[in-house]
Design an enzyme around this catalytic site. Sequence first.
Site, PDB file in Angstrom:
ATOM      1  N   ASP A  58       0.879  -1.176   0.000  1.00 23.69           N
ATOM      2  CA  ASP A  58       0.000   0.000   0.000  1.00 23.69           C
ATOM      3  C   ASP A  58       0.912   1.221   0.000  1.00 23.69           C
ATOM      4  O   ASP A  58       1.625   1.467   0.979  1.00 23.69           O
ATOM      5  CB  ASP A  58      -0.882  -0.031   1.256  1.00 23.69           C
ATOM      6  CG  ASP A  58      -1.754   1.208   1.383  1.00 23.69           C
ATOM      7  OD1 ASP A  58      -1.621   2.128   0.554  1.00 23.69           O
ATOM      8  OD2 ASP A  58      -2.562   1.255   2.336  1.00 23.69           O
ATOM      9  N   ARG A 148     -12.497  17.648 -12.504  1.00 26.27           N
ATOM     10  CA  ARG A 148     -11.199  17.043 -12.169  1.00 26.27           C
ATOM     11  C   ARG A 148     -10.313  18.011 -11.378  1.00 26.27           C
ATOM     12  O   ARG A 148      -9.084  17.938 -11.489  1.00 26.27           O
ATOM     13  CB  ARG A 148     -10.464  16.620 -13.466  1.00 26.27           C
ATOM     14  CG  ARG A 148     -11.095  15.472 -14.220  1.00 26.27           C
ATOM     15  CD  ARG A 148     -10.962  14.155 -13.473  1.00 26.27           C
ATOM     16  NE  ARG A 148     -11.580  13.050 -14.203  1.00 26.27           N
ATOM     17  CZ  ARG A 148     -12.837  12.648 -14.038  1.00 26.27           C
ATOM     18  NH1 ARG A 148     -13.629  13.261 -13.166  1.00 26.27           N
ATOM     19  NH2 ARG A 148     -13.306  11.631 -14.734  1.00 26.27           N
ATOM     20  N   TYR A 151      -8.156  16.113  -8.682  1.00 28.00           N
ATOM     21  CA  TYR A 151      -7.245  15.234  -9.425  1.00 28.00           C
ATOM     22  C   TYR A 151      -6.174  16.063 -10.148  1.00 28.00           C
ATOM     23  O   TYR A 151      -4.974  15.765 -10.058  1.00 28.00           O
ATOM     24  CB  TYR A 151      -8.068  14.417 -10.423  1.00 28.00           C
ATOM     25  CG  TYR A 151      -7.280  13.433 -11.247  1.00 28.00           C
ATOM     26  CD1 TYR A 151      -6.710  12.309 -10.661  1.00 28.00           C
ATOM     27  CD2 TYR A 151      -7.134  13.602 -12.625  1.00 28.00           C
ATOM     28  CE1 TYR A 151      -6.006  11.385 -11.419  1.00 28.00           C
ATOM     29  CE2 TYR A 151      -6.440  12.683 -13.395  1.00 28.00           C
ATOM     30  CZ  TYR A 151      -5.875  11.575 -12.780  1.00 28.00           C
ATOM     31  OH  TYR A 151      -5.172  10.663 -13.537  1.00 28.00           O
ATOM     32  N   VAL A 184      -7.367   6.853 -20.929  1.00 26.42           N
ATOM     33  CA  VAL A 184      -6.879   5.501 -21.231  1.00 26.42           C
ATOM     34  C   VAL A 184      -7.914   4.464 -20.804  1.00 26.42           C
ATOM     35  O   VAL A 184      -8.481   4.554 -19.705  1.00 26.42           O
ATOM     36  CB  VAL A 184      -5.552   5.218 -20.477  1.00 26.42           C
ATOM     37  CG1 VAL A 184      -4.927   3.925 -21.003  1.00 26.42           C
ATOM     38  CG2 VAL A 184      -4.573   6.374 -20.619  1.00 26.42           C
ATOM     39  N   ARG A 192     -15.548   4.390 -14.048  1.00 28.67           N
ATOM     40  CA  ARG A 192     -16.088   5.761 -14.115  1.00 28.67           C
ATOM     41  C   ARG A 192     -17.215   5.832 -15.142  1.00 28.67           C
ATOM     42  O   ARG A 192     -18.214   6.517 -14.941  1.00 28.67           O
ATOM     43  CB  ARG A 192     -14.976   6.767 -14.457  1.00 28.67           C
ATOM     44  CG  ARG A 192     -13.983   6.980 -13.328  1.00 28.67           C
ATOM     45  CD  ARG A 192     -13.032   8.122 -13.592  1.00 28.67           C
ATOM     46  NE  ARG A 192     -11.944   7.830 -14.499  1.00 28.67           N
ATOM     47  CZ  ARG A 192     -10.862   7.108 -14.197  1.00 28.67           C
ATOM     48  NH1 ARG A 192     -10.750   6.586 -13.003  1.00 28.67           N
ATOM     49  NH2 ARG A 192      -9.904   6.912 -15.083  1.00 28.67           N
TER      50      ARG A 192
HETATM   51  P1  NAD Z   1      -6.562   1.370 -12.419  1.00 32.56           P
HETATM   52  O1  NAD Z   1      -7.532   1.912 -11.442  1.00 32.56           O
HETATM   53  O2  NAD Z   1      -7.110   0.580 -13.542  1.00 32.56           O
HETATM   54  O3  NAD Z   1      -5.486   0.556 -11.580  1.00 32.56           O
HETATM   55  C1  NAD Z   1      -5.003   1.153 -10.416  1.00 32.56           C
HETATM   56  C2  NAD Z   1      -4.294   0.134  -9.551  1.00 32.56           C
HETATM   57  O4  NAD Z   1      -3.841   0.859  -8.406  1.00 32.56           O
HETATM   58  C3  NAD Z   1      -5.188  -0.988  -9.039  1.00 32.56           C
HETATM   59  O5  NAD Z   1      -4.587  -2.237  -9.307  1.00 32.56           O
HETATM   60  C4  NAD Z   1      -5.273  -0.717  -7.535  1.00 32.56           C
HETATM   61  O6  NAD Z   1      -5.374  -1.889  -6.750  1.00 32.56           O
HETATM   62  C5  NAD Z   1      -3.966   0.025  -7.286  1.00 32.56           C
HETATM   63  N1  NAD Z   1      -3.978   0.829  -6.072  1.00 32.56           N
HETATM   64  C6  NAD Z   1      -4.982   1.592  -5.606  1.00 32.56           C
HETATM   65  N2  NAD Z   1      -4.645   2.127  -4.419  1.00 32.56           N
HETATM   66  C7  NAD Z   1      -3.387   1.689  -4.138  1.00 32.56           C
HETATM   67  C8  NAD Z   1      -2.497   1.882  -3.050  1.00 32.56           C
HETATM   68  N3  NAD Z   1      -2.845   2.641  -2.003  1.00 32.56           N
HETATM   69  N4  NAD Z   1      -1.294   1.285  -3.088  1.00 32.56           N
HETATM   70  C9  NAD Z   1      -0.943   0.514  -4.135  1.00 32.56           C
HETATM   71  N5  NAD Z   1      -1.746   0.285  -5.200  1.00 32.56           N
HETATM   72  C10 NAD Z   1      -2.953   0.864  -5.198  1.00 32.56           C
HETATM   73  O7  NAD Z   1      -5.694   2.589 -12.863  1.00 32.56           O
HETATM   74  P2  NAD Z   1      -5.203   3.198 -14.262  1.00 32.56           P
HETATM   75  O8  NAD Z   1      -6.380   3.813 -14.941  1.00 32.56           O
HETATM   76  O9  NAD Z   1      -4.325   2.252 -14.974  1.00 32.56           O
HETATM   77  O10 NAD Z   1      -4.342   4.414 -13.665  1.00 32.56           O
HETATM   78  C11 NAD Z   1      -3.031   4.233 -13.221  1.00 32.56           C
HETATM   79  C12 NAD Z   1      -2.414   5.608 -13.086  1.00 32.56           C
HETATM   80  O11 NAD Z   1      -2.532   6.308 -14.319  1.00 32.56           O
HETATM   81  C13 NAD Z   1      -3.067   6.510 -12.032  1.00 32.56           C
HETATM   82  O12 NAD Z   1      -2.073   7.272 -11.390  1.00 32.56           O
HETATM   83  C14 NAD Z   1      -3.965   7.403 -12.861  1.00 32.56           C
HETATM   84  O13 NAD Z   1      -4.211   8.641 -12.228  1.00 32.56           O
HETATM   85  C15 NAD Z   1      -3.109   7.573 -14.097  1.00 32.56           C
HETATM   86  N6  NAD Z   1      -3.847   8.007 -15.292  1.00 32.56           N
HETATM   87  C16 NAD Z   1      -4.881   7.253 -15.757  1.00 32.56           C
HETATM   88  C17 NAD Z   1      -5.576   7.699 -16.880  1.00 32.56           C
HETATM   89  C18 NAD Z   1      -6.749   6.925 -17.451  1.00 32.56           C
HETATM   90  O14 NAD Z   1      -7.474   7.489 -18.274  1.00 32.56           O
HETATM   91  N7  NAD Z   1      -6.948   5.669 -17.072  1.00 32.56           N
HETATM   92  C19 NAD Z   1      -5.214   8.899 -17.500  1.00 32.56           C
HETATM   93  C20 NAD Z   1      -4.145   9.628 -16.983  1.00 32.56           C
HETATM   94  C21 NAD Z   1      -3.465   9.168 -15.873  1.00 32.56           C
END
Ligand code: NAD
Length: 249
Positions: A58, A148, A151, A184, A192
């Site tokens: 975590d 956002r 965020y 992504v 969401r």
């Molecule tokens: P996701 O939600 O699909 O996966 C996130 C992972 O983070 C999960 O496996 C979850 O268990 C883990 N997690 C959550 N809390 C945690 C903690 N306290 N410690 C360790 N792990 C933890 O996420 P995603 O969409 O792949 O996003 C990953 C990153 O990319 C994030 O930082 C997000 O802000 C960023 N991001 C995502 C997008 C998008 O559109 N998906 C766009 C820009 C940036």
Amino acid sequence: MRLKGKTILITAAGQGIGRASAEACLKEGANVIATDINQEALQKFKSDCPEVQTYVLDVMDSNAIKAFAKTIPNLDGLFNCAGFVHNGTVLDISDEDWDFSMNLNVTSMMRMCRTFLPGMLEQAKITGSSSIVNMASMASSIKGFPMRTAYGATKAAVIGLTKGIAADFVKKGIRCNSVNPGTVNTPSLQGRISSAPDPVQAEKDFIARQPMGRLAEVSDIAPMVVFLLSDESQCVTGQSLSVDGGVTI
Ligand code: NAD
């Protein structure tokens, strides 16, 4: 094999961008330590890719990070990927929401960098270079998006954190860059979309934000992470690299 012999730690590697990046690093020959808070997701990853090392971590738990750091070798690469999207305007942000977003999206990255940097500095004395990649977003100091605010504030802070680390350690073989994806297609994005009042319209709206006319896939983001972790980017530091489907043309 662009990452052969490198030991790389990735947070939030159980699914989404973190897992795709971890798989891409494995393909390039890295020793990958995939961490996540979700044990089940890590078990699935391990059963799909037995060569990956997994560890439940975590990133909000300072003591757990310190204890974990003592058990692994010095890192060549660190990809801080964990993050959370708060949905709402400034009027919707409770103090708890704000603190949680700042803690998970920013403070955890600072702690990870602070904890693993000493070992990375040692490693850089041997190899010449170690690389930190922090996950930011287009929603940051780069661009404002509706709903956002919390965020975007956290991801702007990630960009500042990244530039500060890059400036302090540029002469010591440490590079630090951020990646800024557009929208992504990941499990959290699907969450969401499905929790929106009109999911079909919500998906259309997310796609409409992308001038390329499609969502980015995790396979669009992972190559940028690999590049930044590899020696191909050895002259790149303090940068905030966008993979945004044309959002900032
Ligand atoms: P996701 O939600 O699909 O996966 C996130 C992972 O983070 C999960 O496996 C979850 O268990 C883990 N997690 C959550 N809390 C945690 C903690 N306290 N410690 C360790 N792990 C933890 O996420 P995603 O969409 O792949 O996003 C990953 C990153 O990319 C994030 O930082 C997000 O802000 C960023 N991001 C995502 C997008 C998008 O559109 N998906 C766009 C820009 C940036």
